[in-house]
Design an enzyme around this catalytic site. Structure first.
Site: not given
Ligand code: PNW
Length: 480
Positions: A294, A76, A414, A120, A165-166, A296, A368
């Site tokens: 995505n 991706r 990711w 993105h 993206n997001e 995290y 991601e």
């Molecule tokens: C994503 N938050 O970004 C993006 O899609 C990527 O480009 C990035 O590198 C990756 O996650 C890691 O950060 C985020 O603050 C940035 O919650 C910030 C947040 C979540 C996702």
């Protein structure tokens, strides 16, 4: 060995144009809002920019060979709009088209399926200047025109499209908190920007389905969401957790899967939340062929204590906090990544189940998931046990979610490479492959070897590193 994943499960990795390409002044590329933002003093750690990044612009062939060595089935990546249309509108730039043609052809020659994100975050600067970026409705047909060029030029070979993206990050971080380009900090602009992002998604999908249906590909959107675990069993905390999820993900997913913004957002925001016309709602409903996610991290959510000082705007994790009135906190038993994001694999499983239920069993792809780990040198990167365990834990819970009925079809780690981590610059490393920013040399980390073995066994080797189970974590939390 454990249960393998479903036979047609897709294993991939993800990147984004501004984070890896470099070559920002080459190939006829126009400036983007991230060029401007990163050149603004104080916006990015260390004054870093994407000017060189991983130099993928010149090294994509070697990078694709590396993907092949790791056994990736899908890759991706995103297209830099300002390589295709340097000023954001008008005739396509032949050099930009040629660059992405080379990547797509090289991927296919290595039997790797391209998954292409149209946007993105690197909006052409000219559009920020001329139409106010995502704040004006004029952007909607302009994005549609850009998308059409991509379908026309690449759609004979690209069968998996992601419009945005997001958009939560674009709206909240870019227009609410000011920590991402274009750097606005405002209470209302995120809702306006989000509205035009959502409509732009729908415009691109309409064009794809009406004009390029014969290409027989699929198109969808990728949203990001953390999990929210209620702090206690109280009804108020459970409601706070739900409200937080709805303000995070429902904001963007409800218009597409349910046809309008969530009621709780309308109640709390009134006319600060823009309104879709009947025609727009109809266009939106069903406008994603799959649910891109995505994911995290996880936080605890609770009803704010009226006497306590309320924490607002925990950057990146809360969203527009004042509007939600949810108190977010961390369980001290949780370990964290270098981003300060909690490592809670079961949160991923619970979020998948929540999406499955709320949106009526969609086909989900995790587009991601990954973590930043402090890696001062190549030796530490070759022993990135924390990242390996992170992937093992999260993918183990993905398999649990599948076993519990969730239609999860694929997973993209990711990221393939350490890269430009937005406002953190090169200080935060998310790659399964180390990048030496002096020599630009690539070195696969332990996590890359682990991921290669996971792919080779179709996931049967996952769950084998012996990290604490969900049960043992719960016990640890309870016994505190
Ligand atoms: C994503 N938050 O970004 C993006 O899609 C990527 O480009 C990035 O590198 C990756 O996650 C890691 O950060 C985020 O603050 C940035 O919650 C910030 C947040 C979540 C996702």
């Amino acid at each position: 060995m454990k249960q393998p994943f479903p036979a047609d499960f897709i294993w991939g990795s993800a990147t984004a144009s501004y984070q890896i390409e470099g070559g920002t002044k080459e190939g006829g590329r126009g400036a983007s809002i991230w060029d401007t933002f990163s050149q603004t003093p104080g916006k990015v750690a260390g004054g870093d920019t994407g000017d060189v990044a991983c130099d993928h612009f010149h090294r994509f062939e070697d990078d694709i060979k590396l993907m092949k060595e790791l056994g990736l089935q899908a890759y991706r990546f995103s297209i830099a709009w300002s390589r295709i249309q340097p000023d954001g509108t008008g005739e396509p730039n032949a050099e930009g088209i040629a660059f992405y043609n080379s990547i797509i052809d090289c991927l296919l020659a290595h039997d790797i399926e391209p998954w292409v994100t149209l946007y993105h975050w690197d909006l052409p600067q000219a559009l920020e200047d001329r139409v106010g970026g995502w704040l004006g409705k004029a952007i909607v047909p302009i994005f549609g025109d850009y998308a059409r060029i991509c379908f026309e030029q690449f759609g004979d070979r690209v069968k998996n499209w992601i419009t945005l993206n997001e958009p939560w990050c674009s709206a909240v971080l870019g227009y609410g908190l000011g920590v991402h380009a274009p750097g606005h900090a405002d209470a209302d602009k995120p809702y306006v920007a989000a509205h035009h992002l959502i409509l732009s998604h729908a415009a691109a999908v309409k064009i794809y389905r009406e004009e390029w249906g014969h290409q027989q590909g699929r198109i969808g959107i990728t949203n990001n969401c953390d999990w929210r675990m209620p702090l206690t069993d109280s009804e108020a905390d459970k409601a706070a957790a739900q409200r937080s999820l709805v303000f995070f993900l429902g904001w963007f997913a409800d218009p597409i899967w349910k046809g309008d913004y969530p009621a709780v957002m309308r109640e709390r925001l009134g006319d600060r939340l823009p309104v879709f016309s009947a025609e727009e709602r109809e266009l939106l409903l069903g406008s994603s062929d799959f649910f891109g996610l995505n994911h995290y991290t996880t936080m605890l959510a609770s009803e704010p204590d009226p006497d306590a000082e309320v924490e607002t705007n925990i950057a990146g994790n809360g969203g527009m906090a004042e509007d939600q009135e949810v108190h977010l906190s961390n369980d001290p038993a949780w370990t964290q990544t270098q981003m300060g994001w909690n490592i809670v694999p079961e949160g991923c499983r619970e979020l998948l189940k929540w999406i499955d239920e709320r949106y009526d069993h969609p086909e989900i792809y995790i587009t991601e998931n990954g973590c930043a780990v402090e890696e001062p040198d190549v030796e530490s990167a070759l022993q990135d046990v924390v990242r390996r365990d992170f992937f093992d834990g999260y993918l183990h819970e993905c398999r649990n979610a599948i076993e519990q009925g969730v239609d999860l079809r694929g997973y993209f780690a990711w990221s393939l490479l350490d890269n430009f981590e937005w406002s953190w610059g090169y200080e935060r490393r998310f790659g399964i492959v180390r990048v030496d920013y002096d020599t630009l040399e690539r070195t696969p980390k332990l996590s890359a070897q682990w991921y290669a073995a996971a792919i080779a066994s179709n996931g049967a080797s996952i769950g084998g590193v012996g990290h604490p189970s969900a049960e043992s974590r719960e016990q640890a939390a309870e016994s505190r």
